[in-house]
Design a protein around this motif. Structure first.
Motif, mmCIF file in Angstrom:
data_model
loop_
_atom_site.group_PDB
_atom_site.id
_atom_site.type_symbol
_atom_site.label_atom_id
_atom_site.label_comp_id
_atom_site.label_asym_id
_atom_site.label_seq_id
_atom_site.Cartn_x
_atom_site.Cartn_y
_atom_site.Cartn_z
ATOM 1 N N TRP A 112 53.889 43.642 33.671
ATOM 2 C CA TRP A 112 53.730 42.187 33.635
ATOM 3 C C TRP A 112 52.903 41.716 34.829
ATOM 4 C CZ3 TRP A 112 53.712 37.816 31.154
ATOM 5 C CH2 TRP A 112 53.858 36.611 31.847
ATOM 6 N N GLN A 113 53.180 42.252 36.002
ATOM 7 C CA GLN A 113 52.450 41.841 37.185
ATOM 8 C C GLN A 113 50.988 42.283 37.129
ATOM 9 O OE1 GLN A 113 54.918 43.303 40.408
ATOM 10 N NE2 GLN A 113 56.170 41.451 40.388
ATOM 11 N N ALA A 114 50.751 43.456 36.539
ATOM 12 C CA ALA A 114 49.363 43.908 36.369
ATOM 13 C C ALA A 114 48.601 42.980 35.423
ATOM 14 C CB ALA A 114 49.336 45.336 35.846
ATOM 15 N N LEU A 115 49.286 42.539 34.347
ATOM 16 C CA LEU A 115 48.665 41.595 33.413
ATOM 17 C C LEU A 115 48.349 40.272 34.115
ATOM 18 C CD1 LEU A 115 47.844 40.756 30.527
ATOM 19 C CD2 LEU A 115 50.237 40.054 30.164
ATOM 20 N N CYS A 116 49.298 39.769 34.898
ATOM 21 C CA CYS A 116 49.069 38.520 35.630
ATOM 22 C C CYS A 116 47.915 38.677 36.617
ATOM 23 C CB CYS A 116 50.335 38.103 36.369
ATOM 24 S SG CYS A 116 51.651 37.496 35.287
ATOM 25 N N ASN A 117 47.820 39.831 37.245
ATOM 26 C CA ASN A 117 46.717 40.061 38.175
ATOM 27 C C ASN A 117 45.368 40.010 37.462
ATOM 28 O OD1 ASN A 117 48.118 40.288 40.586
ATOM 29 N ND2 ASN A 117 48.503 42.476 40.338
ATOM 30 N N ARG A 118 45.316 40.545 36.238
ATOM 31 C CA ARG A 118 44.058 40.481 35.484
ATOM 32 C C ARG A 118 43.674 39.035 35.185
ATOM 33 N NH1 ARG A 118 45.998 45.357 33.112
ATOM 34 N NH2 ARG A 118 46.987 44.279 31.365
ATOM 35 N N TRP A 119 44.665 38.216 34.833
ATOM 36 C CA TRP A 119 44.382 36.806 34.572
ATOM 37 C C TRP A 119 43.994 36.065 35.844
ATOM 38 C CZ3 TRP A 119 43.227 34.475 30.256
ATOM 39 C CH2 TRP A 119 43.608 35.059 29.048
ATOM 40 N N LEU A 120 44.644 36.392 36.934
ATOM 41 C CA LEU A 120 44.285 35.783 38.215
ATOM 42 C C LEU A 120 42.837 36.099 38.584
ATOM 43 C CD1 LEU A 120 47.563 36.470 40.211
ATOM 44 C CD2 LEU A 120 46.507 34.209 39.951
ATOM 45 N N ASP A 121 42.435 37.353 38.381
ATOM 46 C CA ASP A 121 41.060 37.741 38.688
ATOM 47 C C ASP A 121 40.066 37.020 37.774
ATOM 48 O OD1 ASP A 121 41.962 39.362 40.677
ATOM 49 O OD2 ASP A 121 41.655 41.253 39.611
ATOM 50 N N ARG A 122 40.462 36.785 36.511
ATOM 51 C CA ARG A 122 39.573 36.065 35.596
ATOM 52 C C ARG A 122 39.381 34.617 36.024
ATOM 53 N NH1 ARG A 122 42.100 38.449 29.921
ATOM 54 N NH2 ARG A 122 41.288 40.584 30.166
ATOM 55 N N VAL A 123 40.466 33.991 36.450
ATOM 56 C CA VAL A 123 40.366 32.611 36.937
ATOM 57 C C VAL A 123 39.467 32.564 38.173
ATOM 58 C CG1 VAL A 123 41.633 30.672 37.947
ATOM 59 C CG2 VAL A 123 42.577 31.891 35.975
ATOM 60 N N ALA A 124 39.661 33.513 39.072
ATOM 61 C CA ALA A 124 38.827 33.559 40.277
ATOM 62 C C ALA A 124 37.361 33.808 39.923
ATOM 63 C CB ALA A 124 39.337 34.649 41.220
ATOM 64 N N TRP A 164 36.742 51.825 40.233
ATOM 65 C CA TRP A 164 37.350 51.465 41.512
ATOM 66 C C TRP A 164 36.299 51.714 42.597
ATOM 67 C CZ3 TRP A 164 40.594 52.497 37.577
ATOM 68 C CH2 TRP A 164 41.856 51.874 37.541
ATOM 69 N N TYR A 165 35.912 50.669 43.334
ATOM 70 C CA TYR A 165 34.852 50.781 44.331
ATOM 71 C C TYR A 165 35.369 50.513 45.741
ATOM 72 C CZ TYR A 165 31.272 50.398 40.605
ATOM 73 O OH TYR A 165 30.485 50.593 39.498
ATOM 74 N N MET A 166 34.754 51.203 46.689
ATOM 75 C CA MET A 166 34.841 50.847 48.102
ATOM 76 C C MET A 166 33.486 50.267 48.482
ATOM 77 S SD MET A 166 37.015 51.203 50.750
ATOM 78 C CE MET A 166 36.607 49.792 51.791
ATOM 79 N N LEU A 167 33.459 49.061 49.024
ATOM 80 C CA LEU A 167 32.204 48.411 49.374
ATOM 81 C C LEU A 167 32.136 48.233 50.885
ATOM 82 C CD1 LEU A 167 30.586 45.386 47.534
ATOM 83 C CD2 LEU A 167 30.666 45.461 50.037
ATOM 84 N N VAL A 168 31.047 48.730 51.479
ATOM 85 C CA VAL A 168 30.819 48.533 52.910
ATOM 86 C C VAL A 168 29.505 47.786 53.077
ATOM 87 C CG1 VAL A 168 32.121 50.590 53.579
ATOM 88 C CG2 VAL A 168 29.659 50.770 53.214
ATOM 89 N N ALA A 169 29.432 46.932 54.100
ATOM 90 C CA ALA A 169 28.234 46.138 54.332
ATOM 91 C C ALA A 169 28.117 45.788 55.805
ATOM 92 C CB ALA A 169 28.282 44.847 53.499
ATOM 93 N N PHE A 203 46.730 47.868 44.421
ATOM 94 C CA PHE A 203 45.430 47.999 43.779
ATOM 95 C C PHE A 203 45.353 49.184 42.815
ATOM 96 C CE2 PHE A 203 43.722 46.203 48.019
ATOM 97 C CZ PHE A 203 44.059 44.931 47.627
ATOM 98 N N ARG A 204 46.459 49.863 42.587
ATOM 99 C CA ARG A 204 46.414 51.077 41.767
ATOM 100 C C ARG A 204 46.409 50.794 40.270
ATOM 101 N NH1 ARG A 204 47.216 55.819 44.311
ATOM 102 N NH2 ARG A 204 47.874 55.783 46.488
ATOM 103 N N HIS A 205 46.848 49.606 39.846
ATOM 104 C CA HIS A 205 47.087 49.356 38.433
ATOM 105 C C HIS A 205 45.909 48.707 37.718
ATOM 106 C CE1 HIS A 205 51.184 50.457 39.358
ATOM 107 N NE2 HIS A 205 51.219 49.535 40.301
#
Length: 297
Positions: free
Chosen positions: A42-54, A86-91, A168-170
């Motif tokens: 459930w929390q993974a699903l909510c996280n996907r929706w949160l990311d979509r809103v963002a 899954w990415y690691m981003l450095v800048a 961040f694993r899910h």
């Protein structure tokens, strides 16, 4: 600067504030739904929706930047990106504009970007709540002096990183690390006596701890080089449309198993990892020098 440019800066800033004020409501509602039912799926699903809103928030911000600001973005290396990786981003880090650029460029091309933030930033109006709801990890770094006074703090930073990365694993994620640890300034450059021409000295520890905490789940490294041909801008320079050109170079690299190890206790691994990071930074420094030379012609 003309009155018109100041007016553009005011309008740009007001749009950032307005859009953030609007989006904070569904983000907080979704966050409450998420914490009310403590099941991983459930929390993974909510996280996907949160990311979509963002992502919708970033779409709107990108659109008004494109309409109001004349900045020309030259971007190399946008091919072969995936939202399922899954990415690691450095800048390299020079200005608050860097963050606006990264959000603008990579939205919907890669998984939603997560920053490691200082604990004090949770009190930033509106944004602090949004970052908390979106599970941006808030970190309280301990200095050597603090650890010397309270030895029980030893290893707390690593444990914080490990707990943050568990979230961040899910779902696919992009974790951002500014290896310099702070924004570039001439004063900081002189104080460090940096061995690079255009960069501060990189700090390898945070990157090593994050890779270890994710235990091989971060498969690709996005090495981002940001160059401002007209000089490093402030946020207000950018918001007013005074920045004419920005160059961004993207390089994808694999993250081999050899880069995952015990950075704190394994001296051989630590030396090897630092050597790899230093070479990454030398390559970046050479690229910026090439861009700088080309901009003069």
């Amino acid at each position: 600067m003309s009155v018109f440019r100041h007016l553009v800066g005011v309008v740009t800033t007001l749009l950032f504030v307005l859009l953030t004020s609007i989006v904070i409501v569904p983000i907080l509602v979704l966050a409450l739904f998420k914490i009310s039912i403590p099941f991983v799926r459930w929390q993974a699903l909510c996280n996907r929706w949160l990311d979509r809103v963002a992502s919708l928030w970033m779409d709107a911000n990108a659109r008004h930047q494109e309409l109001l600001l004349p900045t020309q973005l030259t971007i190399d290396g946008l091919d072969d990106l995936s939202r399922q990786e899954w990415y690691m981003l450095v800048a390299n880090h020079q200005s608050w504009v860097d963050i606006l650029l990264l959000l603008r460029i990579f939205n919907r091309r890669i998984p939603y970007l997560k920053f490691f933030l200082k604990q004090s930033l949770i009190w930033v109006p509106l944004l602090g709540l949004a970052w908390w709801a979106l599970e941006f990890p808030f970190m309280r770094r301990h200095t050597k002096a603090q650890i010397a006074r309270a030895p029980s703090l030893q290893g707390k930073d690593i444990e914080q990183t490990r707990k943050a990365c568990e979230k961040f694993r899910h779902n696919p994620v992009t974790i951002i690390n500014f290896l310099e640890g702070t924004r570039f300034t001439a004063a900081k450059y002189a104080q460090q006596k940096s061995t690079y021409r255009h960069l501060l000295m990189p700090k390898a520890g945070g990157l090593a701890f994050t890779l270890a905490a994710m235990d091989g789940q971060l498969h690709r490294l996005l090495d981002i080089t940001i160059y401002y041909p007209e000089g490093i801008p402030t946020y207000w320079d950018y918001a007013c449309g005074r920045v004419k050109r920005i160059q961004v170079h993207i390089r994808q690299l694999p993250i081999p198993a050899e880069l995952i190890g015990n950075y704190a206790e394994d001296a051989e691994f630590r030396a090897r990892f630092q050597q790899w990071v230093n070479q990454l930074w030398r390559d970046k420094d050479d690229l910026i020098e090439t861009m700088h030379s080309a901009s003069k012609n």
